[in-house]
Enzyme design. Structure first.
Site, PDB file in Angstrom:
ATOM      1  N   PRO A  28       0.840  -1.204   0.000  1.00  0.00           N
ATOM      2  CA  PRO A  28       0.000   0.000   0.000  1.00  0.00           C
ATOM      3  C   PRO A  28       0.872   1.249   0.000  1.00  0.00           C
ATOM      4  CG  PRO A  28       0.083  -0.981   2.196  1.00  0.00           C
ATOM      5  CD  PRO A  28       0.805  -1.917   1.276  1.00  0.00           C
ATOM      6  N   THR A  30       0.546   5.490  -0.283  1.00  0.00           N
ATOM      7  CA  THR A  30      -0.177   6.755  -0.405  1.00  0.00           C
ATOM      8  C   THR A  30       0.400   7.547  -1.568  1.00  0.00           C
ATOM      9  OG1 THR A  30      -0.786   6.835   1.896  1.00  0.00           O
ATOM     10  CG2 THR A  30      -0.553   8.958   0.790  1.00  0.00           C
ATOM     11  N   HIS A 172      -5.322  -0.928   8.225  1.00  0.00           N
ATOM     12  CA  HIS A 172      -4.007  -0.343   8.518  1.00  0.00           C
ATOM     13  C   HIS A 172      -3.848  -0.224  10.034  1.00  0.00           C
ATOM     14  CE1 HIS A 172      -0.339   1.756   8.250  1.00  0.00           C
ATOM     15  NE2 HIS A 172      -0.615   2.614   7.304  1.00  0.00           N
ATOM     16  N   GLY A 173      -3.109  -1.166  10.606  1.00  0.00           N
ATOM     17  CA  GLY A 173      -2.882  -1.151  12.052  1.00  0.00           C
ATOM     18  C   GLY A 173      -1.432  -0.853  12.400  1.00  0.00           C
ATOM     19  N   ALA A 174      -0.703  -0.216  11.457  1.00  0.00           N
ATOM     20  CA  ALA A 174       0.762  -0.075  11.605  1.00  0.00           C
ATOM     21  C   ALA A 174       1.193   1.389  11.668  1.00  0.00           C
ATOM     22  CB  ALA A 174       1.431  -0.771  10.416  1.00  0.00           C
ATOM     23  N   HIS A 175       2.520   1.577  11.774  1.00  0.00           N
ATOM     24  CA  HIS A 175       3.227   2.844  11.508  1.00  0.00           C
ATOM     25  C   HIS A 175       2.822   4.027  12.384  1.00  0.00           C
ATOM     26  CE1 HIS A 175       3.822   1.179   7.115  1.00  0.00           C
ATOM     27  NE2 HIS A 175       4.318   0.384   8.045  1.00  0.00           N
ATOM     28  N   TYR A 177      -0.273   5.021  13.279  1.00  0.00           N
ATOM     29  CA  TYR A 177      -1.592   5.615  13.035  1.00  0.00           C
ATOM     30  C   TYR A 177      -2.585   5.113  14.085  1.00  0.00           C
ATOM     31  CZ  TYR A 177       0.507   7.174   8.675  1.00  0.00           C
ATOM     32  OH  TYR A 177       1.331   7.779   7.755  1.00  0.00           O
TER      33      TYR A 177
HETATM   34  C1  LIG Z   1       5.274   6.741  -1.303  1.00  0.00           C
HETATM   35  C2  LIG Z   1       4.955   5.753  -0.226  1.00  0.00           C
HETATM   36  C3  LIG Z   1       3.718   5.783   0.385  1.00  0.00           C
HETATM   37  C4  LIG Z   1       3.400   4.847   1.382  1.00  0.00           C
HETATM   38  N1  LIG Z   1       2.130   4.822   1.903  1.00  0.00           N
HETATM   39  C5  LIG Z   1       1.740   3.820   2.719  1.00  0.00           C
HETATM   40  C6  LIG Z   1       0.365   3.648   3.082  1.00  0.00           C
HETATM   41  O1  LIG Z   1      -0.542   4.372   2.645  1.00  0.00           O
HETATM   42  N2  LIG Z   1       0.075   2.626   3.924  1.00  0.00           N
HETATM   43  C7  LIG Z   1       1.021   1.781   4.412  1.00  0.00           C
HETATM   44  O2  LIG Z   1       0.694   0.869   5.176  1.00  0.00           O
HETATM   45  N3  LIG Z   1       2.326   1.904   4.045  1.00  0.00           N
HETATM   46  C8  LIG Z   1       2.691   2.868   3.188  1.00  0.00           C
HETATM   47  N4  LIG Z   1       4.000   2.927   2.745  1.00  0.00           N
HETATM   48  C9  LIG Z   1       4.953   1.868   3.115  1.00  0.00           C
HETATM   49  C10 LIG Z   1       4.952   0.779   2.041  1.00  0.00           C
HETATM   50  O3  LIG Z   1       3.748   0.057   2.043  1.00  0.00           O
HETATM   51  C11 LIG Z   1       6.099  -0.250   2.241  1.00  0.00           C
HETATM   52  O4  LIG Z   1       5.927  -0.889   3.468  1.00  0.00           O
HETATM   53  C12 LIG Z   1       7.470   0.409   2.176  1.00  0.00           C
HETATM   54  O5  LIG Z   1       7.579   1.244   1.040  1.00  0.00           O
HETATM   55  C13 LIG Z   1       8.580  -0.641   2.148  1.00  0.00           C
HETATM   56  O6  LIG Z   1       8.534  -1.360   0.952  1.00  0.00           O
HETATM   57  P1  LIG Z   1       9.642  -1.078  -0.224  1.00  0.00           P
HETATM   58  O7  LIG Z   1      10.955  -1.083   0.471  1.00  0.00           O
HETATM   59  O8  LIG Z   1       9.435  -2.232  -1.169  1.00  0.00           O
HETATM   60  O9  LIG Z   1       9.321   0.251  -0.820  1.00  0.00           O
HETATM   61  C14 LIG Z   1       4.358   3.880   1.783  1.00  0.00           C
HETATM   62  C15 LIG Z   1       5.609   3.877   1.173  1.00  0.00           C
HETATM   63  C16 LIG Z   1       5.918   4.777   0.168  1.00  0.00           C
HETATM   64  C17 LIG Z   1       7.261   4.705  -0.504  1.00  0.00           C
END
Ligand SMILES: Cc1cc2nc3c(=O)[nH]c(=O)nc-3n(C[C@H](O)[C@H](O)[C@H](O)COP(=O)(O)O)c2cc1C
Length: 373
Positions: A28, A30, A172-175, A177
């Site tokens: 996912p 954003t 979305h239960g992470a990060h 939020y």
């Molecule tokens: C531009 C961007 C937006 C993101 N938005 C979300 C989000 O809306 N929800 C979420 O759970 N993680 C979000 N993430 C985290 C990603 O889901 C993912 O865990 C993270 O990019 C690590 O994966 P990668 O190393 O393959 O990029 C976002 C990451 C990026 C780069």
């Protein structure tokens, strides 16, 4: 060492009503291209392009639930209301027409600020105790009534996902939020039934959300829950310092109805409890699967040299091999692997990996964040 085969990545996967052609999940992400909360044709085309290029399961960017302060950015999509839901219908129909499967990621940001731009929703932001982080007050502590309404809003969004034809739903239960602010002792100082000294007690809000979602979607529709030890407020924080604590955190969620745990790490290669099984030990998704028996998704820096936070700092990443990933999938440490930036920057990442034509893979350029292609 000889390279492992790609078979572990291109095996089908099934859970309840969800059948996937391979183990690759689009993470996912954003994108903030949905003014007024409505995903338009450009958003539909973006997801469809990934489905046309063999992504097994697409997880949408976070889409917010029907609460006044659920968003922290005016351009992220809503997952309620006629126009946004009509937009999502176009998205999911396009993905299906291209042979893909999709879940929306449904989201409430809690009191967390937007990482990229200061913006205020114009109503008080809400969270368990009116905190973003320790000693960082923002907005109001939720009343019991607000909590009940929020749980119901998560349920309605999941029910709408099923009605629109999505194949599964991710919470979305992470990060750091909202749901994670209930998990985290430092942002959940409440008294009463949504709090407590143990992680098991602080999981109760999420448990109620999951039960409400299950009620709305019925028994055969898979529910994915994304969790993380780390918070954007503090990357070093861990909700579970030991496997027992991890079982106390995640076990009740699986009992409540979660089918798939999506364990967010910045680098999937990092062992979760190296003091137990060493530097090559199980990662977060590996331990979550072992402790709960649920299916799991891993994520973090697949195919790229640096972690995703560096992208927000404007840094690029170089292409790397995926042999370590293939070995872990062969060992069935986790079931699925999510890929973020590699797919954001290159819709054809999966087809290139499958063909073995590694020279066609692209380094990640953070300029890709400003465009939807
Ligand atoms: C531009 C961007 C937006 C993101 N938005 C979300 C989000 O809306 N929800 C979420 O759970 N993680 C979000 N993430 C985290 C990603 O889901 C993912 O865990 C993270 O990019 C690590 O994966 P990668 O190393 O393959 O990029 C976002 C990451 C990026 C780069």
């Amino acid at each position: 060492m000889t390279s492992p085969s790609l078979d572990a990545l291109f095996r089908p996967f099934k859970i309840k009503s969800l059948k996937l052609k391979n183990r690759i999940v689009m993470a996912p992400m954003t994108r903030s291209f949905s003014p007024g909360g409505v995903p338009g044709e450009n958003v539909a085309a973006y997801y469809r392009r990934r489905a046309e290029n063999e992504v097994g399961l697409i997880l949408s960017e976070g889409a917010v639930i029907d609460r006044p302060a659920s968003r922290n950015d005016p351009n992220v999509p809503s997952f309620y209301g006629d126009a946004p839901l009509a937009g999502w219908k176009l998205v999911v129909d396009g993905v299906h027409a291209a042979g893909g499967k999709m879940a929306p990621q449904i989201w409430h940001v809690g009191s967390t600020r937007n990482m990229m731009a200061e913006w205020d929703p114009g109503v008080p932001v809400e969270s368990p105790s009116g905190l973003v982080a320790p000693s960082d007050p923002r907005g109001v502590a939720m009343t019991e009534e607000a909590i009940a309404d929020t749980i119901a809003a998560f349920g309605r969004a999941a029910g709408d996902a099923k009605r629109l034809g999505f194949d599964t739903v991710e919470l979305h239960g992470a990060h750091g939020y909202l749901i994670d602010q209930f998990f985290w002792a430092a942002t959940n100082l409440r008294t009463g039934r949504f709090s407590g000294a143990t992680i098991k007690e602080r999981s109760r809000f999420a448990v109620e959300v999951v039960k409400c979602v299950r009620q709305e979607v019925g028994p055969d529709f898979p529910i994915i829950l994304r969790v993380s030890q780390w918070k954007q407020q503090n990357y070093k924080v861990r909700l579970a310092e030991t496997p027992n604590q991890m079982r106390d955190w995640l076990g009740p969620l699986v009992e409540a109805g979660v089918d798939v745990l999506h364990c967010s790490q910045r680098r999937f290669l990092e062992p979760e409890f190296p003091e137990i099984d060493g530097q090559d030990g199980l990662n977060c998704a590996g331990w979550a699967k072992k402790l709960t028996g649920a299916a799991t998704i891993s994520v973090g820096s697949v195919g790229l040299s640096l972690d995703f936070l560096r992208a927000f700092a404007g840094e690029g990443s170089k292409v790397t091999g995926i042999d370590d990933l293939l070995r872990r999938l062969e060992r069935e440490e986790f079931d699925l692997i999510a890929v973020g930036r590699a797919l954001l920057g290159d819709p054809q990442w999966v087809t290139k990996i499958r063909s073995g034509e590694r020279s066609g893979l692209k380094d990640f350029d953070p300029a890709a964040l400003a465009e939807l292609f």
